[in-house]
Design an enzyme around this catalytic site. Structure first.
Site, PDB file in Angstrom:
ATOM      1  N   ASN A  65       0.851  -1.111   0.091  1.00 24.01           N
ATOM      2  CA  ASN A  65       0.046  -0.065   0.006  1.00 24.01           C
ATOM      3  C   ASN A  65       0.759   1.177  -0.008  1.00 24.01           C
ATOM      4  OD1 ASN A  65      -2.865  -0.905  -0.214  1.00 24.01           O
ATOM      5  ND2 ASN A  65      -2.606  -1.286   2.227  1.00 24.01           N
ATOM      6  N   CYS A  74      -4.725  -6.783  -4.666  1.00 23.69           N
ATOM      7  CA  CYS A  74      -5.054  -5.534  -5.298  1.00 23.69           C
ATOM      8  C   CYS A  74      -5.322  -5.960  -6.741  1.00 23.69           C
ATOM      9  CB  CYS A  74      -3.796  -4.751  -5.522  1.00 23.69           C
ATOM     10  SG  CYS A  74      -4.238  -3.345  -6.400  1.00 23.69           S
ATOM     11  N   ASN A  76      -6.697  -4.243  -9.492  1.00 25.93           N
ATOM     12  CA  ASN A  76      -6.343  -3.443 -10.717  1.00 25.93           C
ATOM     13  C   ASN A  76      -4.756  -3.550 -10.773  1.00 25.93           C
ATOM     14  OD1 ASN A  76      -8.533  -2.467 -11.560  1.00 25.93           O
ATOM     15  ND2 ASN A  76      -8.564  -0.648 -10.252  1.00 25.93           N
ATOM     16  N   GLU A 187      -9.946   3.567   0.365  1.00 24.30           N
ATOM     17  CA  GLU A 187      -9.351   2.514   0.369  1.00 24.30           C
ATOM     18  C   GLU A 187      -8.206   2.633   1.706  1.00 24.30           C
ATOM     19  OE1 GLU A 187      -7.107   0.295  -2.577  1.00 24.30           O
ATOM     20  OE2 GLU A 187      -8.043   1.591  -4.200  1.00 24.30           O
ATOM     21  N   CYS A 197     -10.875   0.897  -7.761  1.00 28.04           N
ATOM     22  CA  CYS A 197     -10.528  -0.274  -6.992  1.00 28.04           C
ATOM     23  C   CYS A 197     -10.822  -1.442  -7.299  1.00 28.04           C
ATOM     24  CB  CYS A 197     -10.849   0.025  -5.302  1.00 28.04           C
ATOM     25  SG  CYS A 197     -10.388  -1.436  -4.337  1.00 28.04           S
ATOM     26  N   GLY A 198      -9.938  -2.182  -8.024  1.00 25.27           N
ATOM     27  CA  GLY A 198     -10.338  -3.468  -8.413  1.00 25.27           C
ATOM     28  C   GLY A 198     -11.109  -4.633  -7.572  1.00 25.27           C
TER      29      GLY A 198
END
Length: 257
Positions: A65, A74, A76, A187, A197-198
């Protein structure tokens, strides 16, 4: 430390990528990773991702992060690392790689990546929304006016007060049509709203199906950074055959000295 990096974005969710197959990058230097992601004093990104060798699969994905701490999956970033791996000549049109939540399969055609996500079970309606884990923990809540929503303040409140120190990502959702939803996400780790955000849009698509907001099993999610597609199949225990699909774009590359 001197190294080359590549900047990517997937619907506005941006990442710093480092080819760490030689293990030259110190993964314990959380302050450096946080500095890299700082938008005033570094490169600027929502996270830093290392691509490393794997004994069985095409590569390993290690995600940090923006606060410098290694984090959960994650989506994306997973799509963007497939594009990065292709640029390095590791893969061509398909990839199998390991992330923190297990093994993922992906396909890439031009700049569009379709990423297989893990099955989802244990969907809970509580705390004024829906909670589920799509590789990262997500709270999903419907709102009347997405544009007027104070994502930062409300997201931060839910992230800390409802889910404690470990926290959860918080998604605010408004229906556009039967299979289209607008999404904004706070997030954890970034501790702010991101443009996309995927794992968040994956959670939204499944949550909307689970609570009857859509009967479609292919859903379009409009984020502030672009449009993503999530498809899935309902199973006896939850949801499977989940795919997150959308663009992955190389922005620039450079050297950190």
């Amino acid at each position: 430390m001197n190294f080359e990096f590549v900047k990517y974005q997937g619907t506005g969710n941006d990442f710093i990528f480092i080819d760490n197959r030689s293990l030259h990058f110190s993964k314990n230097n959380t302050s450096l990773i946080a500095q890299l992601c700082d938008r005033k004093f570094g490169i600027g990104a929502d996270g830093t991702i290392l691509l490393e060798n794997h004994p069985e699969y095409d590569f390993r994905m290690v995600y940090y992060n923006a606060d410098g701490n290694e984090s959960s999956m994650c989506g994306n970033g997973g799509r963007c690392i497939v594009h990065f791996a292709r640029s390095l000549g590791i893969i061509s049109s398909e990839a199998v790689f390991e992330a923190i939540d297990g093994v993922h399969h992906a396909t890439i055609e031009e700049d569009v990546v379709s990423l297989a996500m893990n099955d989802v079970t244990g969907i809970e309606e509580a705390n004024g929304g829906v909670f589920l884990d799509t590789g990262s923990p997500h709270h999903v809540t419907l709102v009347d006016d997405l544009d007027a929503c104070d994502v930062f303040s409300e997201g931060k409140k839910i992230r800390y007060e409802t889910y404690g120190t470990a926290g959860a990502n918080v998604n605010f959702v408004a229906p556009v049509s039967d299979h289209v939803f607008g999404v904004r996400t706070y997030e954890r780790g970034v501790e702010d709203e991101t443009l996309s955000c995927g794992t968040g849009v994956t959670a939204v698509a499944i949550a909307m199906h689970a609570i009857g907001q859509t009967s479609d099993q292919t859903v379009l999610l409009h984020t502030r950074g672009g449009v993503l597609e999530v498809s899935f199949q309902k199973t006896k225990s939850g949801y499977g055959s989940i795919f997150l699909k959308g663009p992955a774009t190389k922005v620039f590359k450079g050297h950190w000295t």
